[in-house]
Design a protein around this motif. Structure first.
Motif: not given
Length: 300
Positions: A37-42, A54-64
């Motif tokens: 849980d950081t500003p770079l990765e969830c 299993g894991a759902f992962v979202s990263h920092a960036g301009k695009n969703t």
């Protein structure tokens, strides 16, 4: 094809129905946990007893962006096409299962579902449905296998995951790894645009401990004498370092150098050229484990 393993308690035993080997968490085994849980990765993880996680992962960036990573305890033994389907909950009898996507699993790499299909899996879980992966298992003589992701306990942790995503930085390391800042004339005051850019770099430095060094190189135009220009460039480099350290960045991670009027990148005969030469170049070095690099590159 819906199944329950709750009667087995905490002891996991794969169930085989009509020749299909099935893996999934029972009611008392199903746990979802925020592991990053950081500003770079969830990262929202779920253990699949006897099979992996299993894991759902979202990263920092301009695009969703959204990925679902399926990591088995044993490596993928071959390349194969996998069907991803959504199974209805028991409290909705008569509702048919539905298809989500078909994906490729690659030998020696984790399974990956990305983009819209991963978002669909999230929506199905929020609605109480069970996303499931159907393929043939090389380790069980190519027997059909279903690996399911339980919806039990998902909703409460999902809210934390969404909150984390709202805090992701809207840019990546590549966006700010090499940056040129410009100054007002005869001053160590950055231009308004450069101030905003410097704030972005500072936020990323604080959030990413893998950035082990930020190199700050300051330059001036050739107006005036060489020695005052040298001092001015050093003053500009120091002001950037103070900005970083004032926001909590370890000073050991920031290396500065003033170059005076050396290494011009534009003519000093025009005001525009001199403006370009009054600059600070910030370049960052990031340490990344080799195994992370190889896996990410190949799996995408």
């Amino acid at each position: 094809m819906k199944y329950w393993i709750g009667i087995l308690g905490s002891l996991f035993i794969p169930i085989s129905q009509a020749g299909v080997l099935e893996y999934g968490a029972s009611l008392d085994q199903s746990v979802w946990k925020m592991t990053t849980d950081t500003p770079l990765e969830c990262r929202l993880e779920h253990i699949i007893p006897g099979w992996g996680k299993g894991a759902f992962v979202s990263h920092a960036g301009k695009n969703t962006n959204m990925d679902f990573e399926l990591k088995p305890l044993r490596p993928q033994a071959r390349i194969q096409t996998v069907t991803v389907r959504s199974m209805p909950p028991s409290w909705r009898p008569g509702v048919a299962e539905s298809g989500i996507s078909k994906v490729r699993f690659y030998k020696q790499f984790d399974g990956l579902v990305n983009g819209q299909a991963a978002w669909t899996m999230l929506d199905e879980l929020e609605g109480g449905y069970t996303p499931s992966f159907l393929f043939r298992d090389w380790y069980h003589q190519n027997q059909p296998i279903t690996v399911s992701v339980s919806a039990v306990g998902f909703r409460s942790t999902y809210q934390n995951f969404l909150g984390c995503m709202q805090s992701l930085l809207p840019y990546t390391f590549e966006d700010i790894a090499f940056t040129i800042l410009n100054y007002e004339k005869n001053s160590d005051e950055l231009t308004p645009y450069s101030k905003r850019r410097l704030a972005m770099i500072s936020d990323y430095l604080k959030a990413d401990p893998q950035i082990d060094l930020a190199l700050v190189d300051a330059y001036t135009d050739s107006m005036g004498s060489k020695w005052p220009n040298q001092q001015l460039s050093e003053k500009r480099a120091n002001s950037v370092k103070k900005f970083f350290t004032g926001l909590g960045v370890d000073e050991k991670r920031v290396k500065i150098e003033g170059h005076g009027e050396k290494q011009h990148v534009a003519t000093n005969e025009t005001e525009r050229g001199r403006e370009v030469n009054r600059r600070v170049v910030i370049s960052m070095q990031r340490w990344t484990p080799p195994e992370f690099n190889v896996e990410k590159t190949a799996s995408r």
